[in-house]
Design a protein around this motif. Structure first.
Motif, PDB file in Angstrom:
ATOM      1  N   GLU A   6       0.856  -1.177   0.000  1.00 26.67           N
ATOM      2  CA  GLU A   6       0.000   0.000   0.000  1.00 26.67           C
ATOM      3  C   GLU A   6       0.897   1.234   0.000  1.00 26.67           C
ATOM      4  N   VAL A   7       0.466   2.271  -0.694  1.00 27.81           N
ATOM      5  CA  VAL A   7       1.208   3.529  -0.709  1.00 27.81           C
ATOM      6  C   VAL A   7       0.451   4.526   0.165  1.00 27.81           C
ATOM      7  N   TRP A   8       1.143   5.068   1.153  1.00 26.25           N
ATOM      8  CA  TRP A   8       0.530   5.999   2.100  1.00 26.25           C
ATOM      9  C   TRP A   8       1.103   7.395   1.919  1.00 26.25           C
ATOM     10  N   ARG A   9       0.275   8.373   2.146  1.00 29.23           N
ATOM     11  CA  ARG A   9       0.730   9.771   2.232  1.00 29.23           C
ATOM     12  C   ARG A   9       1.062  10.063   3.703  1.00 29.23           C
ATOM     13  N   ILE A  10       2.324  10.468   3.945  1.00 33.67           N
ATOM     14  CA  ILE A  10       2.837  10.714   5.291  1.00 33.67           C
ATOM     15  C   ILE A  10       3.249  12.179   5.419  1.00 33.67           C
ATOM     16  N   VAL A  11       2.958  12.777   6.572  1.00 34.70           N
ATOM     17  CA  VAL A  11       3.292  14.180   6.815  1.00 34.70           C
ATOM     18  C   VAL A  11       4.402  14.271   7.860  1.00 34.70           C
ATOM     19  N   THR A  12       5.377  15.144   7.616  1.00 38.21           N
ATOM     20  CA  THR A  12       6.415  15.434   8.605  1.00 38.21           C
ATOM     21  C   THR A  12       6.506  16.938   8.823  1.00 38.21           C
ATOM     22  N   VAL A  13       6.936  17.309  10.026  1.00 41.79           N
ATOM     23  CA  VAL A  13       7.104  18.711  10.396  1.00 41.79           C
ATOM     24  C   VAL A  13       8.501  18.888  10.980  1.00 41.79           C
ATOM     25  N   THR A  14       9.168  19.981  10.612  1.00 36.81           N
ATOM     26  CA  THR A  14      10.481  20.318  11.161  1.00 36.81           C
ATOM     27  C   THR A  14      10.394  21.667  11.865  1.00 36.81           C
ATOM     28  N   LEU A  15      10.892  21.701  13.102  1.00 37.44           N
ATOM     29  CA  LEU A  15      10.910  22.938  13.886  1.00 37.44           C
ATOM     30  C   LEU A  15      12.246  23.651  13.705  1.00 37.44           C
ATOM     31  N   ARG A  16      12.253  24.915  14.045  1.00 32.33           N
ATOM     32  CA  ARG A  16      13.452  25.729  13.867  1.00 32.33           C
ATOM     33  C   ARG A  16      14.633  25.144  14.642  1.00 32.33           C
ATOM     34  N   ALA A  17      15.822  25.332  14.074  1.00 34.28           N
ATOM     35  CA  ALA A  17      17.048  24.825  14.680  1.00 34.28           C
ATOM     36  C   ALA A  17      17.459  25.709  15.862  1.00 34.28           C
ATOM     37  N   GLY A  18      18.381  25.155  16.650  1.00 35.68           N
ATOM     38  CA  GLY A  18      18.949  25.934  17.740  1.00 35.68           C
ATOM     39  C   GLY A  18      18.260  25.788  19.076  1.00 35.68           C
ATOM     40  N   GLN A  19      17.292  24.894  19.182  1.00 37.46           N
ATOM     41  CA  GLN A  19      16.639  24.650  20.467  1.00 37.46           C
ATOM     42  C   GLN A  19      17.450  23.593  21.214  1.00 37.46           C
ATOM     43  N   ARG A  20      18.112  23.999  22.260  1.00 37.38           N
ATOM     44  CA  ARG A  20      18.997  23.077  22.986  1.00 37.38           C
ATOM     45  C   ARG A  20      18.247  21.854  23.498  1.00 37.38           C
ATOM     46  N   ILE A  21      16.996  22.042  23.853  1.00 37.64           N
ATOM     47  CA  ILE A  21      16.197  20.944  24.406  1.00 37.64           C
ATOM     48  C   ILE A  21      15.974  19.840  23.364  1.00 37.64           C
ATOM     49  N   ALA A  22      16.093  20.202  22.083  1.00 31.54           N
ATOM     50  CA  ALA A  22      15.848  19.235  21.009  1.00 31.54           C
ATOM     51  C   ALA A  22      17.133  18.789  20.332  1.00 31.54           C
ATOM     52  N   GLU A  23      18.276  19.048  20.951  1.00 29.18           N
ATOM     53  CA  GLU A  23      19.566  18.658  20.399  1.00 29.18           C
ATOM     54  C   GLU A  23      20.172  17.524  21.218  1.00 29.18           C
ATOM     55  N   PRO A  24      20.996  16.677  20.604  1.00 27.95           N
ATOM     56  CA  PRO A  24      21.744  15.689  21.382  1.00 27.95           C
ATOM     57  C   PRO A  24      22.722  16.410  22.308  1.00 27.95           C
ATOM     58  N   PRO A  25      23.014  15.866  23.486  1.00 29.00           N
ATOM     59  CA  PRO A  25      22.562  14.562  23.995  1.00 29.00           C
ATOM     60  C   PRO A  25      21.224  14.607  24.719  1.00 29.00           C
ATOM     61  N   ALA A  26      20.624  15.803  24.861  1.00 32.26           N
ATOM     62  CA  ALA A  26      19.355  15.883  25.590  1.00 32.26           C
ATOM     63  C   ALA A  26      18.250  15.102  24.887  1.00 32.26           C
ATOM     64  N   LEU A  27      18.307  15.055  23.554  1.00 34.09           N
ATOM     65  CA  LEU A  27      17.302  14.335  22.781  1.00 34.09           C
ATOM     66  C   LEU A  27      17.986  13.518  21.706  1.00 34.09           C
ATOM     67  N   GLY A  28      17.576  12.257  21.565  1.00 32.35           N
ATOM     68  CA  GLY A  28      18.038  11.394  20.490  1.00 32.35           C
ATOM     69  C   GLY A  28      16.886  11.059  19.562  1.00 32.35           C
ATOM     70  N   ALA A  29      17.170  10.252  18.559  1.00 31.20           N
ATOM     71  CA  ALA A  29      16.104   9.763  17.690  1.00 31.20           C
ATOM     72  C   ALA A  29      15.182   8.863  18.499  1.00 31.20           C
ATOM     73  N   PHE A  30      13.884   8.930  18.240  1.00 29.80           N
ATOM     74  CA  PHE A  30      12.934   8.132  19.023  1.00 29.80           C
ATOM     75  C   PHE A  30      11.743   7.728  18.168  1.00 29.80           C
ATOM     76  N   SER A  31      11.029   6.729  18.636  1.00 27.86           N
ATOM     77  CA  SER A  31       9.736   6.375  18.053  1.00 27.86           C
ATOM     78  C   SER A  31       8.829   5.899  19.171  1.00 27.86           C
ATOM     79  N   VAL A  32       7.551   6.189  19.037  1.00 28.73           N
ATOM     80  CA  VAL A  32       6.542   5.814  20.031  1.00 28.73           C
ATOM     81  C   VAL A  32       5.460   5.036  19.301  1.00 28.73           C
ATOM     82  N   ASP A  33       5.299   3.774  19.646  1.00 27.69           N
ATOM     83  CA  ASP A  33       4.342   2.901  18.976  1.00 27.69           C
ATOM     84  C   ASP A  33       2.963   3.090  19.603  1.00 27.69           C
ATOM     85  N   ARG A  34       2.035   3.671  18.853  1.00 33.04           N
ATOM     86  CA  ARG A  34       0.676   3.930  19.325  1.00 33.04           C
ATOM     87  C   ARG A  34      -0.321   3.227  18.410  1.00 33.04           C
ATOM     88  N   PRO A  35      -1.518   2.918  18.908  1.00 33.37           N
ATOM     89  CA  PRO A  35      -2.526   2.275  18.057  1.00 33.37           C
ATOM     90  C   PRO A  35      -2.861   3.108  16.821  1.00 33.37           C
TER      91      PRO A  35
END
Length: 256
Positions: free
Chosen positions: A95-124
C-alpha cells in the motif's frame, strides 16, 4: 530514559528500548557518498529517464526507457511506490501511504543531542517518530500512518490541522520545545511511503523471472539499511544463494 534522553517524556504505561548504536543519517550526504562510490566502481548513473516497460528476454531482460533500450543480464526493480505497478503479481503486498512530517526551527537546545536522540513511540493510531536537531537541521517528527495514495498523483501539501496535530505531539513527547505552528515550523511536507502488512521489506528474485530482483526496502525504515540491501542485491544478481533473506523474500510473500 530520563538519564539518557532527559528532554524526552515516556508516555504512561510504556516501556522503553534503548539502542546505543542508533543515530541520525544525513540523507543528502549519504546519497552523495553512494553515488561517488558507484561512479568510482564504473557505474553509469542516469537521471530524469523514465522507465516505460521491462520484459524477460532469453536469459536476461529488455528495458525500455524514455531515452533508450537496454538489454541486461540482471535487472533490479527498486522503484519505491511504483513496484506494484511494475510487478502486478506483487501488487497486493503493498500500500502507498501519504505521510506528513514537520520540522521545527534549529537551535533549540532541548531538542539537540545529547538531551534528545532519535525516538519512536508505537501507538494504536500510528507510530510517531522523531529526529533530533543533530546538525542544525531542526527537530523533525512525523506519524507512520496516513491515507492510501495513488503514486501517480503528487502528495497534497500538509493541512493546517495536520501541522498543528504534529506540533501537539512534539510538545507532548518533548515538553519545553517551541512548537508554535505559526512561529516555530520551518518545514511541513507530505511524502509517500510504500508499506507492507508486516512492515518488512520485499527483497528477492522473481520465481518466474530469475534475472529480475525486486528490492522494495520500504515501510519507512529502508534507507538506513542501504549498504546491506545493496550487498544483498549484488549477491542475488551474481546468482548467489542468500537463504538468510528468505524471511523477506518474494517466494515467501507469494505463499502467505
Amino acid at each position: 530514559m530520563r538519564e539518557l534522553m532527559p528532554s524526552f517524556t515516556v508516555p504512561d504505561g510504556y516501556r522503553a528500548v534503548f539502542d546505543p548504536a542508533a543515530g541520525v543519517v544525513e540523507a543528502e550526504t549519504a546519497l552523495a557518498v553512494a553515488r561517488a562510490g558507484a561512479r568510482a566502481a564504473g557505474a553509469e548513473l542516469a537521471f530524469s529517464e523514465r522507465l516505460l516497460s521491462w520484459r524477460t528476454d532469453g536469459d536476461g531482460c529488455l528495458v525500455e526507457t524514455s531515452a533508450r533500450r537496454i538489454r541486461t543480464r540482471s535487472l533490479v526493480l527498486a522503484t519505491g511506490a511504483w513496484v506494484g505497478q511494475l510487478v502486478p503479481e506483487l501488487a497486493d503486498l503493498f500500500e502507498v501511504w501519504r505521510i506528513v512530517t514537520v520540522t521545527l526551527r534549529a537551535g533549540q537546545r532541548i531538542a539537540e543531542p545529547p538531551a534528545l536522540g532519535a525516538f519512536s513511540v508505537d501507538r494504536p493510531e500510528g507510530l510517531v517518530f522523531g529526529i533530533p536537531d543533530a546538525a542544525g537541521n531542526g527537530f523533525k517528527a512525523g506519524v507512520d500512518a496516513g491515507e492510501i495514495w495513488n503514486p501517480d498523483h503528487p502528495a497534497t501539501p500538509p493541512t493546517d490541522d495536520e501541522v498543528s496535530e504534529l506540533c501537539r505531539l512534539m510538545a507532548e513527547y518533548v515538553p519545553g520545545a517551541a512548537t508554535d505552528p505559526r512561529r516555530d515550523v520551518v518545514e511541513a511536507v507530505a511524502c509517500l511511503y510504500t508499506m507492507t502488512r508486516d512492515r518488512r521489506f520485499v527483497l528477492g528474485r522473481l520465481p518466474w523471472a530469475p534475472a529480475v530482483v525486486v528490492a522494495a526496502a520500504c515501510s519507512g525504515h529502508g534507507f538506513k539499511f542501504g549498504p546491506a540491501i545493496g550487498a544483498a542485491i549484488a549477491d542475488l544478481c551474481r546468482g548467489d544463494e542468500r537463504r538468510d533473506l528468505d524471511f523477506i523474500g518474494v517466494e515467501r510473500r507469494l505463499h502467505t
